[in-house]
Enzyme design. Structure first.
Site, PDB file in Angstrom:
ATOM      1  CE  LYS A  83      -0.512  16.052   6.559  1.00 13.05           C
ATOM      2  NZ  LYS A  83      -0.858  16.593   7.869  1.00 13.05           N
ATOM      3  CB  CYS A 172      -4.362   2.927  11.266  1.00  9.46           C
ATOM      4  SG  CYS A 172      -4.809   2.787   9.546  1.00  9.46           S
ATOM      5  CG  MET A 173      -8.429   2.758   9.444  1.00 12.44           C
ATOM      6  SD  MET A 173      -8.861   4.064  10.591  1.00 12.44           S
ATOM      7  CE  MET A 173     -10.624   3.839  10.688  1.00 12.44           C
ATOM      8  CG  MET A 339      -4.177   6.083  14.703  1.00 11.69           C
ATOM      9  SD  MET A 339      -4.997   4.717  13.926  1.00 11.69           S
ATOM     10  CE  MET A 339      -6.203   5.555  12.945  1.00 11.69           C
ATOM     11  N   GLY A 376      -7.276   7.405   8.909  1.00 14.17           N
ATOM     12  CA  GLY A 376      -5.938   7.977   8.854  1.00 14.17           C
ATOM     13  C   GLY A 376      -5.300   8.017   7.488  1.00 14.17           C
ATOM     14  CD  GLN A 377      -2.693   4.133   5.622  1.00 10.32           C
ATOM     15  OE1 GLN A 377      -1.785   4.141   4.822  1.00 10.32           O
ATOM     16  NE2 GLN A 377      -3.111   3.023   6.199  1.00 10.32           N
TER      17      GLN A 377
END
Lengths: 748, 82
Positions: A83, A172-173, A339, A376-377
């Protein structure tokens, strides 16, 4: 050097930089030469996942012209994932929003900042005056910088007097938070990425590490390649690129992995792999309501024989036995998950059961061992979990429920403690349900796209359309900006400075490298414009992010996540620091709860000091399955997730034509046996439907998901799978069960 | 014209086959096997699309490649075009 053409020079630089990342000097002096010339390099952090990869951003003529991995950064040593090929492109996307938009006569139209903010202030004031503070809300992001979340938190909780402050990490967390809090008493992992380099057995559960966290995967793969005896166990319903390094794959039914973890715990005890001294000195037991003793726990897990567990979970008894043996025999072990564990109605419990394995075997608190949640972030940990950007939290791991916590925060904020409500506000799903029902009438949304990312969207879209919605975004259109009443153009990555906190408790400074385009402003400034208009300007004397960060630091002093030793002046020089870091001469803390952690107490090998008696809890949790099991009408378990090339709702990656072309459209992975039975061929258009909604996409017939399971990457708005997913939530973490629902499919 | 320096993580036993495959891939220049598990390479392409295609091909199609990790990306010309 002079004999090199420009292209040859760049090639040599590229090769040397790559070699330097793995500690090899390819062309002596060449790697350093990259810093010479007209390009100015700025230290930053990648914008995408939570690994926290250090990047250097090259700027020439006020434009970003190059990005390189920061080889000095201990999270990635110069390596990036694919990415990063397009990191600069997200700044220059054609969809960048350059000026405010205000909805007039049903259409979003160009407006000035003053016009937009006057309208926002008027709406917020009127709503609060007429309906009370809980009629407004803030919905933020694990991608916002810490300073931005801090300002929003202070404005909404401290000035408006509502705890309706949430962020997308709830989606998500939150279950990982719940797991850490219940088991250890404090949020976030105790270990670090350095544990990977000493680990002998990895359990990757509910994680496609190779695609979702590629740089962590590289570190694991490197560890295994150099040490062939290292074992890797995968517990996941799908075969993924992560399987390239697996020794054992337990391909369980989605939502039914808790019995595997109990069965492993039972075997670890029965086969003599438990660390009885560790258990005796550092562990307590609970059934979730009442304390229990070790013998009672053993009695509880006795029913989880490999055979019983295997029946429920869809794996073989021998696979469970093998997994327990590999984990037990290894000197050190790490579990990692994302997740697949968190986005479940039993998410917190699943987290607890992973922690159980480490606590029963003493494989925690020593180099090479940890129970290590992957994030995830990029700033879910730093900005939202640590910054208190959820409805029950205050900055510095504080709770709105505790009077002493409210008092401490109020003192720094210069407000009466009574202004902060003692009751948690609305969690994310309740907040959007509040919008749908009209109880929440005004919302400010920052750096996230809930009109695409919430589950069971049919239930929530109308509320977002009907209530007054302000969206501060770098891009337009997104599904959320399209529904907004006001859209504010904001600076994004590398156009503003701030701090991100990654998975391993490491806070890193991101430099401002270029100016934002058009009229885009820093999110913090946009929020302070609202504050000033509503009479709270004196609470926000910040000239920019650094002032904001400095005030935030004072709120972490003396807490378990003490950041006091991390002023900008230091963060700009170093490649991040891990908390607790209580003073500017403190090196940061690589391992919590043990010697070296400034909060460590006592003489033992470990002290879980966030628990009153210093003992972490092993939980006897019932083997809860998914909210919506498959049945005759909906015989498939639908699970969603990420792929390498795209990220979240695609507002960034889908502005990059190359990434779009690499994976241009949505698809569903379906097992060949299922496809054959339904007469579905590869690339057929199919419709996936559940009790809530439907979505159409192309079939990808492939031996990746287990039979009876459908996997859909959730990135595409054109095939909106979140119309199909369920919004059932974990009762503890309030995180929705994106990862499992009952669905069916047919040819479209 | 984008240029990328990359580290290719491989299974050590398959290094020779991977080298042979990389040599046949247009736009890829290799700079040796290091520490048994890494091949240093430079990707050259006309567009970032080609870089992505190259990376995808190598990581998904060449047996024994565990991952492709960019470390340096130069895209000055493309930025000017954007």
């Amino acid at each position: 050097m002079k004999s090199l053409s420009r292209r040859e020079f760049i090639k040599a630089t590229a090769a040397s930089t790559a070699a330097a990342a793995i500690g090899v000097s390819l062309i002596p002096g060449m790697e350093k030469s990259v810093f010479a010339g007209t390009t100015t390099w700025h230290k930053s952090v990648c914008r995408y996942c939570g690994v926290g990869c250090g990047v250097m951003v090259g700027v020439k003529d006020k434009k970003i012209v190059a990005v390189k991995g920061d080889k000095e950064c201990p999270t990635n040593f110069g390596l990036l994932c694919v990415k990063a090929f397009y990191l600069n492109r997200i700044n220059y996307a054609k969809t960048r929003l350059l000026h405010p938009l205000v909805r007039k006569n049903g259409k979003l139209q160009k407006a000035s900042w003053d016009e937009a903010m006057d309208l926002v202030a008027k709406k917020f004031k009127k709503t609060i005056d007429e309906n009370g503070p809980d009629s407004v809300a803030f919905y933020g992001s694990g991608q916002a910088y810490t300073e931005e979340t801090y300002i929003a938190n202070k404005l909404f909780k401290g000035c408006f007097g509502t705890n309706n402050v949430e962020g997308n990490p709830r989606l998500c967390m939150a279950s990982a938070v719940g797991g850490y809090l219940t088991t250890f008493g404090g949020d976030e992992p105790g270990g670090s990425y350095t544990d990977i380099d000493k680990c002998d057995c990895f359990v990757l559960i509910g994680s496609n590490t190779a695609e979702a966290h590629p740089v962590v995967f590289e570190r694991i793969a490197k560890r295994k390649a150099k040490n062939p005896n290292v074992k890797i166990i995968i517990i996941d319903p799908r075969k993924t690129p992560t399987n390239k390094i697996a020794d054992l794959h337990l391909k369980c039914i989605p939502g039914y992995d808790l019995p595997i973890l109990h069965a492993m715990a039972r075997l670890l005890i029965k086969e003599g792999y438990a660390d009885e001294d560790f258990i005796k000195n550092h562990v307590a037991f609970s059934d979730g309501k009442n304390p229990m003793n070790y013998e009672q726990f053993k009695q509880f897990i006795e029913e989880f024989t490999p055979e019983n567990a295997a029946k429920t979970c869809g794996v073989t008894p021998s696979e469970i036995v093998e997994a327990a043996k590999l984990f037990g025999q290894a000197k050190t072990a790490m579990s990692m998950w994302t997740m697949g564990i968190n986005q479940r109605i039993a998410g917190v419990w699943a987290n607890n059961l992973i922690h159980n394995l480490h606590l029963l075997t003493g494989k925690i608190g020593v180099p090479g061992s940890d129970s290590f949640s992957l994030t995830g972030q990029p700033n879910a940990c730093g900005g939202v979990r640590e910054g208190g950007g959820l409805c029950h939290l205050l900055p510095g791991h504080r709770s709105v429920k505790k009077p002493a916590h409210r008092e401490a925060v109020a003192k720094i904020w210069g407000i009466s403690p009574d202004k902060i409500q003692p009751k948690p506000g609305l969690h994310t799903m309740a907040m959007f349900d509040g919008l749908a029902k009209g109880n929440v009438k005004c919302i400010w949304i920052c750096t996230t796209n809930p009109a695409q990312s919430l589950p069971n969207l049919n239930k929530y879209l109308k509320g977002m359309e009907e209530q007054f919605m302000v969206v501060a975004e770098a891009y337009h259109p997104t599904m959320t900006t399209e529904l907004a009443d006001v859209v504010l153009p904001v600076a994004m990555w590398s156009e503003k400075e701030g701090v991100y906190g990654c998975t391993e408790r490491r806070s890193q400074h991101l430099a401002k490298c270029v100016d934002p385009p058009g009229e885009a402003k820093w999110d913090g400034e946009a929020l302070m414009m609202l504050a000033r208009r509503l009479g709270y300007g004196d609470k926000f004397p910040f000239k920019g992010p650094e002032d904001t960060w400095n005030e935030y630091l004072t709120l972490t002093k003396g807490t378990d996540m003490d950041l006091t030793g991390m002023p900008y002046s230091r963060l700009k020089k170093v490649r991040g620091l891990q908390w607790p870091c209580p003073s500017e001469d403190h090196p940061g803390t690589e391992k919590r709860f043990v010697k070296g952690d400034p909060l460590f107490k006592g003489e033992g090998k470990i002290n879980f000091y966030k628990k009153p008696n210093g003992r972490a809890i092993v939980f006897a949790r019932p083997p809860k399955g998914p909210e919506e099991p498959t049945d005759a009408q909906y015989p498939f378990a639908l699970t969603t997730g990420r792929i390498l090339e795209h990220w979240h709702t695609g507002t960034m990656t889908m502005t990059v034509p190359e990434l779009n072309r690499a994976v241009p459209k949505a698809y569903v992975e379906i097992h060949p046996d299922d496809a054959k039975r339904l007469g579905i061929a590869n690339k057929d258009m199919v419709e996936i439907f559940s009790r809530r909604g439907k979505a159409q996409m192309e079939a990808r017939v492939i031996d990746r998901p287990r039979k009876g399971t459908l996997f859909v990457p959730w990135h595409w708005r054109e095939a909106l799978i979140n119309l199909v997913t369920t919004d059932a939530i974990d009762p503890g973490s309030k995180e929705p069960e994106y990862k499992v629902c009952a669905a069916n499919l047919k040819k479209a | 014209m984008p240029i990328s320096g990359v580290v290719i993580l491989i299974e050590p036993k398959k290094s020779q086959k991977i080298f042979n495959a990389l040599k046949k891939t247009e736009g890829v220049t290799t700079y040796g096997l290091h520490k048994d598990i890494y091949i240093v390479a430079v990707f050259e392409a006309k567009t970032t699309k080609e870089l992505e295609t190259m990376s995808g091909h190598i990581s998904k199609e060449i047996d024994g490649v565990l991952g492709v990790y960019p470390t340096y990306l130069h895209f000055e010309d493309e930025t000017e075009e954007a």
